[in-house]
Design a protein around this motif. Structure first.
Motif, mmCIF file in Angstrom:
data_model
loop_
_atom_site.group_PDB
_atom_site.id
_atom_site.type_symbol
_atom_site.label_atom_id
_atom_site.label_comp_id
_atom_site.label_asym_id
_atom_site.label_seq_id
_atom_site.Cartn_x
_atom_site.Cartn_y
_atom_site.Cartn_z
ATOM 1 N N LYS A 1 72.413 19.737 47.399
ATOM 2 C CA LYS A 1 71.314 20.652 47.113
ATOM 3 C C LYS A 1 70.691 21.005 48.463
ATOM 4 O O LYS A 1 70.319 20.117 49.232
ATOM 5 C CB LYS A 1 70.294 20.003 46.187
ATOM 6 C CG LYS A 1 69.230 20.971 45.686
ATOM 7 C CD LYS A 1 68.335 20.326 44.647
ATOM 8 C CE LYS A 1 67.246 21.307 44.197
ATOM 9 N NZ LYS A 1 66.317 20.672 43.237
ATOM 10 N N SER B 1 75.730 22.617 45.447
ATOM 11 C CA SER B 1 75.483 22.796 44.018
ATOM 12 C C SER B 1 74.332 23.755 43.764
ATOM 13 O O SER B 1 74.289 24.445 42.745
ATOM 14 C CB SER B 1 75.190 21.450 43.362
ATOM 15 O OG SER B 1 74.035 20.854 43.946
ATOM 16 N N GLU B 2 73.391 23.788 44.695
ATOM 17 C CA GLU B 2 72.239 24.689 44.576
ATOM 18 C C GLU B 2 71.689 24.970 45.966
ATOM 19 O O GLU B 2 71.645 24.075 46.815
ATOM 20 C CB GLU B 2 71.153 24.057 43.710
ATOM 21 C CG GLU B 2 69.960 24.973 43.434
ATOM 22 C CD GLU B 2 68.919 24.318 42.540
ATOM 23 O OE1 GLU B 2 67.725 24.590 42.746
ATOM 24 O OE2 GLU B 2 69.309 23.534 41.650
ATOM 25 N N SER C 1 64.268 15.819 47.376
ATOM 26 C CA SER C 1 64.924 16.723 46.416
ATOM 27 C C SER C 1 66.067 17.532 47.027
ATOM 28 O O SER C 1 66.734 18.295 46.321
ATOM 29 C CB SER C 1 63.890 17.683 45.809
ATOM 30 O OG SER C 1 63.176 18.359 46.808
ATOM 31 N N PHE C 2 66.333 17.361 48.330
ATOM 32 C CA PHE C 2 67.409 18.103 48.985
ATOM 33 C C PHE C 2 68.288 17.154 49.791
ATOM 34 O O PHE C 2 67.811 16.177 50.370
ATOM 35 C CB PHE C 2 66.849 19.187 49.913
ATOM 36 C CG PHE C 2 66.133 20.289 49.188
ATOM 37 C CD1 PHE C 2 66.821 21.367 48.668
ATOM 38 C CD2 PHE C 2 64.756 20.231 49.010
ATOM 39 C CE1 PHE C 2 66.161 22.371 47.978
ATOM 40 C CE2 PHE C 2 64.081 21.231 48.327
ATOM 41 C CZ PHE C 2 64.788 22.310 47.812
#
Length: 279
Positions: A130, A151-152, A198-199
């Motif tokens: 991510k 993935s994102e 979150s990354f």
């Protein structure tokens, strides 16, 4: 209606073909992504029923060596925005580069902007990651991260003028792919709203220090550190190859602040004019 992109090189190709009496010519009209055949008729280049470029028009394009024109629906407009400065797309042998008030926003010497942005993404991004792309510009690094198997990808760009130009840039089309989220706003402000850890990777390509010093601050680096997961990777473009190579106080200062924010394995990446680091 299709879009056709013209600049000095392909306009000159068309003029040479007309001068040699050819009936058709193979050109790229999407800024080097592909080629197709076009008719030459009555001293004009025929793109389609609504777009025909005369010799005079082609000659006028040739004179503007640092400009790209969009031909659409019978009209021809330069890819630029003068509303709050001078933003424009500039042709290269590959992907176009973004220039703001005379400053080139990409590495293009000996390469092209998409290739160099892809190399930056490769410094930090792994399959399944991510990714946060701060100061996304034309979105080349975000697209490269997606192609590497991210993935994102969250792409943040402050300037509405830049976002307007990239909406017209065929090399930026893949920003519409599923898995890439585009947000317009300040990376400095928006990063505070993102969850911790979150990354897996961050690509940080800010404007030069004189324009956005806050994006080189220890405070901002601490936010990047916060949103990265353990062992997450950062590539930070700093610009100016001579400065990076000589180990100037500026780049040394960047590394010092990254270390103060908690990063480890900080090192200069000379050929990409930046610094890599790990959480």
């Amino acid at each position: 209606m299709p879009n056709f992109y013209f600049h000095t090189d392909n306009a000159k190709q068309a003029l040479d073909a007309i001068a040699n009496g050819l009936s058709s010519i193979r050109l790229s009209t999407d800024l080097n992504l592909s080629e197709q055949d076009f008719a030459l008729s009555g001293q004009c280049l025929v793109l389609d029923a609504d777009n025909q470029l005369s010799i005079d028009t082609l000659k006028s394009i040739v004179k503007k060596t640092q400009r790209i024109y969009l031909c659409h629906d019978g009209a021809m407009t330069p890819l630029e925005d003068r509303s709050t400065g001078y933003y424009k797309l500039v042709p290269t042998a590959g992907a176009p580069l973004l220039e703001i008030s005379g400053v080139k926003m990409h590495i293009s010497k000996g390469t092209d902007p998409f290739t160099s942005a892809s190399a930056m993404a490769q410094q930090a991004v792994r399959k399944g990651d991510k990714v946060l792309d701060c100061c996304s510009g034309l979105g080349y690094a975000a697209i490269a991260a997606h192609r590497l198997g991210a993935s994102e990808v969250l792409s943040i760009e402050l300037s509405p003028e830049v976002m307007g130009l990239r909406a017209l840039n065929p090399w930026s089309n893949d920003l519409k792919q599923a898995g890439i989220v585009q947000r317009q706003g300040s990376s400095y402000e928006l990063i505070n709203t993102l969850p911790a850890a979150s990354f897996d990777a961050v690509i940080h390509d800010p404007p030069r220090f004189s324009l956005a010093g806050e994006l080189y601050s220890e405070e901002f680096y601490r936010e990047i550190f916060r949103v990265l997961r353990r062992d997450g990777r950062l590539f930070h473009y700093t610009g100016n190859p001579h400065v990076v190579k000589k180990g100037s106080s500026f780049v040394d200062g960047v590394i010092h602040r990254l270390k103060a924010a908690g990063f480890r394995h900080t090192q200069k990446v000379e050929h990409l004019m930046g610094v890599s680091a790990q959480k």
